[in-house]
Design a protein around this motif. Structure first.
Motif, PDB file in Angstrom:
ATOM      1  N   ASN A 186      24.759  -9.024 -54.774  1.00 29.75           N
ATOM      2  CA  ASN A 186      25.344  -9.992 -54.123  1.00 29.75           C
ATOM      3  C   ASN A 186      24.305 -11.086 -52.838  1.00 29.75           C
ATOM      4  O   ASN A 186      24.567 -12.148 -52.978  1.00 29.75           O
ATOM      5  N   ALA A 187      23.016 -10.451 -52.967  1.00 28.78           N
ATOM      6  CA  ALA A 187      21.781 -11.317 -52.213  1.00 28.78           C
ATOM      7  C   ALA A 187      21.699 -12.280 -52.951  1.00 28.78           C
ATOM      8  O   ALA A 187      21.039 -13.513 -52.581  1.00 28.78           O
ATOM      9  N   GLN A 188      21.111 -11.831 -54.341  1.00 29.01           N
ATOM     10  CA  GLN A 188      21.142 -12.870 -55.659  1.00 29.01           C
ATOM     11  C   GLN A 188      22.038 -14.353 -55.520  1.00 29.01           C
ATOM     12  O   GLN A 188      21.062 -15.354 -55.356  1.00 29.01           O
ATOM     13  N   ALA A 189      22.971 -13.229 -55.771  1.00 26.91           N
ATOM     14  CA  ALA A 189      23.681 -14.608 -55.692  1.00 26.91           C
ATOM     15  C   ALA A 189      24.021 -15.454 -54.732  1.00 26.91           C
ATOM     16  O   ALA A 189      23.989 -17.253 -54.845  1.00 26.91           O
ATOM     17  N   TYR A 190      23.958 -15.225 -53.781  1.00 28.67           N
ATOM     18  CA  TYR A 190      23.914 -16.115 -52.349  1.00 28.67           C
ATOM     19  C   TYR A 190      22.331 -16.613 -51.861  1.00 28.67           C
ATOM     20  O   TYR A 190      22.889 -18.148 -51.364  1.00 28.67           O
ATOM     21  N   LEU A 191      21.851 -16.209 -52.524  1.00 26.25           N
ATOM     22  CA  LEU A 191      19.701 -17.367 -51.991  1.00 26.25           C
ATOM     23  C   LEU A 191      20.271 -18.410 -53.024  1.00 26.25           C
ATOM     24  O   LEU A 191      19.769 -18.885 -52.704  1.00 26.25           O
ATOM     25  N   GLY A 192      20.315 -17.915 -54.303  1.00 28.16           N
ATOM     26  CA  GLY A 192      20.839 -19.676 -55.046  1.00 28.16           C
ATOM     27  C   GLY A 192      21.601 -20.881 -54.370  1.00 28.16           C
ATOM     28  O   GLY A 192      21.670 -21.786 -54.414  1.00 28.16           O
ATOM     29  N   LYS A 193      23.410 -19.922 -53.569  1.00 29.28           N
ATOM     30  CA  LYS A 193      24.080 -20.977 -53.195  1.00 29.28           C
ATOM     31  C   LYS A 193      23.368 -21.130 -52.098  1.00 29.28           C
ATOM     32  O   LYS A 193      23.326 -22.719 -51.600  1.00 29.28           O
ATOM     33  N   LEU A 194      22.169 -21.083 -50.924  1.00 20.45           N
ATOM     34  CA  LEU A 194      21.596 -21.179 -50.264  1.00 20.45           C
ATOM     35  C   LEU A 194      20.439 -22.465 -50.207  1.00 20.45           C
ATOM     36  O   LEU A 194      20.165 -23.319 -49.612  1.00 20.45           O
ATOM     37  N   ASP A 195      19.996 -21.884 -51.701  1.00 18.03           N
ATOM     38  CA  ASP A 195      18.832 -23.524 -52.258  1.00 18.03           C
ATOM     39  C   ASP A 195      19.270 -24.443 -52.780  1.00 18.03           C
ATOM     40  O   ASP A 195      19.004 -25.507 -52.451  1.00 18.03           O
ATOM     41  N   ASP A 196      20.693 -24.563 -52.784  1.00 11.98           N
ATOM     42  CA  ASP A 196      21.995 -25.163 -52.896  1.00 11.98           C
ATOM     43  C   ASP A 196      21.680 -26.354 -52.223  1.00 11.98           C
ATOM     44  O   ASP A 196      21.899 -27.783 -52.317  1.00 11.98           O
ATOM     45  N   LEU A 197      22.253 -25.620 -50.729  1.00 11.84           N
ATOM     46  CA  LEU A 197      22.589 -26.270 -49.470  1.00 11.84           C
ATOM     47  C   LEU A 197      21.203 -26.694 -49.449  1.00 11.84           C
ATOM     48  O   LEU A 197      21.379 -27.408 -48.605  1.00 11.84           O
ATOM     49  N   ASP A 198      19.797 -25.959 -49.490  1.00 10.05           N
ATOM     50  CA  ASP A 198      18.712 -27.001 -48.537  1.00 10.05           C
ATOM     51  C   ASP A 198      18.597 -28.371 -49.008  1.00 10.05           C
ATOM     52  O   ASP A 198      18.168 -29.002 -49.102  1.00 10.05           O
ATOM     53  N   LYS A 199      18.951 -28.341 -50.905  1.00  6.57           N
ATOM     54  CA  LYS A 199      18.647 -29.168 -51.817  1.00  6.57           C
ATOM     55  C   LYS A 199      19.447 -30.383 -50.652  1.00  6.57           C
ATOM     56  O   LYS A 199      19.072 -31.606 -50.437  1.00  6.57           O
ATOM     57  N   GLU A 200      20.793 -30.350 -51.085  1.00  7.28           N
ATOM     58  CA  GLU A 200      21.981 -31.089 -50.398  1.00  7.28           C
ATOM     59  C   GLU A 200      21.700 -31.648 -48.895  1.00  7.28           C
ATOM     60  O   GLU A 200      21.791 -32.788 -48.635  1.00  7.28           O
ATOM     61  N   ILE A 201      20.923 -30.648 -48.177  1.00  6.09           N
ATOM     62  CA  ILE A 201      20.823 -31.562 -46.458  1.00  6.09           C
ATOM     63  C   ILE A 201      19.573 -32.316 -47.239  1.00  6.09           C
ATOM     64  O   ILE A 201      19.548 -33.431 -46.095  1.00  6.09           O
ATOM     65  N   THR A 202      18.507 -31.748 -47.210  1.00  6.48           N
ATOM     66  CA  THR A 202      17.363 -32.673 -47.036  1.00  6.48           C
ATOM     67  C   THR A 202      17.475 -33.612 -48.427  1.00  6.48           C
ATOM     68  O   THR A 202      17.000 -35.249 -47.675  1.00  6.48           O
ATOM     69  N   THR A 203      18.664 -33.901 -49.271  1.00 13.53           N
ATOM     70  CA  THR A 203      19.019 -34.984 -49.095  1.00 13.53           C
ATOM     71  C   THR A 203      20.013 -35.977 -48.362  1.00 13.53           C
ATOM     72  O   THR A 203      19.335 -37.221 -48.487  1.00 13.53           O
ATOM     73  N   ALA A 204      20.711 -35.432 -47.743  1.00 19.49           N
ATOM     74  CA  ALA A 204      21.109 -36.247 -47.209  1.00 19.49           C
ATOM     75  C   ALA A 204      20.586 -36.462 -45.752  1.00 19.49           C
ATOM     76  O   ALA A 204      20.645 -37.926 -45.547  1.00 19.49           O
ATOM     77  N   ILE A 205      20.358 -36.014 -45.337  1.00 21.06           N
ATOM     78  CA  ILE A 205      18.771 -36.196 -43.903  1.00 21.06           C
ATOM     79  C   ILE A 205      18.059 -37.595 -45.019  1.00 21.06           C
ATOM     80  O   ILE A 205      17.987 -38.565 -44.007  1.00 21.06           O
ATOM     81  N   ALA A 206      17.697 -37.718 -46.001  1.00 20.07           N
ATOM     82  CA  ALA A 206      16.901 -38.816 -46.266  1.00 20.07           C
ATOM     83  C   ALA A 206      17.132 -39.970 -46.372  1.00 20.07           C
ATOM     84  O   ALA A 206      17.052 -40.778 -46.424  1.00 20.07           O
ATOM     85  N   GLY A 207      18.915 -39.908 -46.349  1.00 23.03           N
ATOM     86  CA  GLY A 207      20.018 -40.975 -46.375  1.00 23.03           C
ATOM     87  C   GLY A 207      19.943 -41.891 -45.418  1.00 23.03           C
ATOM     88  O   GLY A 207      20.308 -43.006 -44.886  1.00 23.03           O
ATOM     89  N   ILE A 208      19.440 -40.849 -44.347  1.00 24.62           N
ATOM     90  CA  ILE A 208      19.460 -41.352 -42.569  1.00 24.62           C
ATOM     91  C   ILE A 208      18.367 -42.257 -42.760  1.00 24.62           C
ATOM     92  O   ILE A 208      17.209 -41.791 -42.921  1.00 24.62           O
TER      93      ILE A 208
END
Length: 306
Positions: free
Chosen positions: A167-189
């Motif tokens: 479960n932790a491994q699966a959730y860490l994958g979701k966190l990795d995707d989230l981190d990339k989303e946030i980085t992309t969103a902030i770069a657009g500001i």
């Protein structure tokens, strides 16, 4: 005779149906009883623990851990717990008293263990430093939380280790995707607009991780009331730096930020979720939803791509 037999059979079935729910209610749960201090940690624990856990959160949705007053019910929850998860970093100042009052023997897992804490001057006590407890606002630090939760659950429930690992491994994958989303969103500001005012200093880890500046009239705790001098200083800073937006938080009184917005002309952005999730059906019902919601509000107010 046949009628009598049918009546007796029907009575027996009815008695069984009545007794079954009562027996089910009395049967002890075989789930691990986990207690988390705040709703954000509770959500992470549920994602790692899955169906093996019964998770209780002491400070619920839209509630402020900085000023929380434990109840006798909280002491009962701790006394019955198999394992307890706390943030640490000075967030739960009331926890020591609660543990003593409960008499719990459950292990305390500090989920922020291994995080590099942010330290800053304590404006209420010149010459002293204070620790920022809001490490979950950095997704990289949320990864550390998840690993600590996984290890804490495996220690408390060795039979479930394989489940917690998966479960932790699966959730860490979701966190990795989230981190990339946030980085992309902030770069657009636009870079010169990545500056905002929030109620209290809860977003320092986010700012350091993603390149944004946050200014707060209150310190790292909502327990402190800003002085008129502090508010005047922030108003001057907003005007000087042309800070475009102020944001309200779900755990704070909005009146101060509304006053600052009126006096500076800054836009009031949408509600942010800093120290607590929303109710489950709300816009920040989980940690992943909370982070995505906040980033969308930043982008909308600061001219980024939503």
């Amino acid at each position: 005779m046949m009628t009598t037999r049918r009546i007796l059979m029907a009575a027996g079935v009815a008695a069984a149906l009545i007794a079954a729910p009562a027996a089910a209610q009395q049967a002890p749960s075989n789930k691990i009883k986990a207690v988390a201090t705040i709703s954000i940690i509770g959500d992470l624990v549920r994602n790692v623990g899955g169906d093996r856990l019964d998770v209780t959160t002491l400070v619920g949705p839209n509630s402020d851990a900085h000023v929380y007053s434990p109840t006798p019910g909280d002491a009962k929850q701790l006394a019955a717990a198999t394992v307890v998860f706390i943030n640490g970093l000075g967030l739960e100042g009331w926890m020591t008293r609660l543990v003593t009052a409960s008499g719990t023997k459950a292990p305390m897992v500090v989920v922020s263990k291994g995080v590099t804490p942010r330290r800053m001057p304590d404006e209420d006590n010149p010459g002293h430093m204070v620790t920022d407890p809001h490490a979950w606002q950095s997704v990289a630090d949320a990864n550390i939380y998840v690993v600590n939760i996984r290890d804490g659950l495996a220690a408390a429930d060795p039979a479930g280790k394989a489940v917690y690992d998966a479960n932790a491994q699966a959730y860490l994958g979701k966190l990795d995707d989230l981190d990339k989303e946030i980085t992309t969103a902030i770069a657009g500001i636009p870079a010169d607009r990545r500056k905002i005012i929030t109620t209290h200093d809860a977003f320092g880890y986010f700012g350091a991780a993603y390149g944004m500046s946050f200014i707060a009239p209150e310190g790292v705790s909502t327990d402190a009331e800003p002085s008129a001098k502090d508010v005047a200083r922030i108003i001057r800073q907003i005007r000087k730096q042309k800070i475009p937006a102020v944001f309200l938080e779900n755990v704070a009184d909005p009146r101060l930020m509304q006053q600052i917005a009126r006096e500076t002309g800054a836009t009031i952005g949408g509600k942010l979720y800093s120290d607590a999730l929303s109710e489950p059906a709300g816009p920040a019902g989980s940690y992943l939803d909370m982070m995505r919601h906040n980033v969308r509000e930043f982008a909308k107010a600061l001219g980024g791509r939503v």
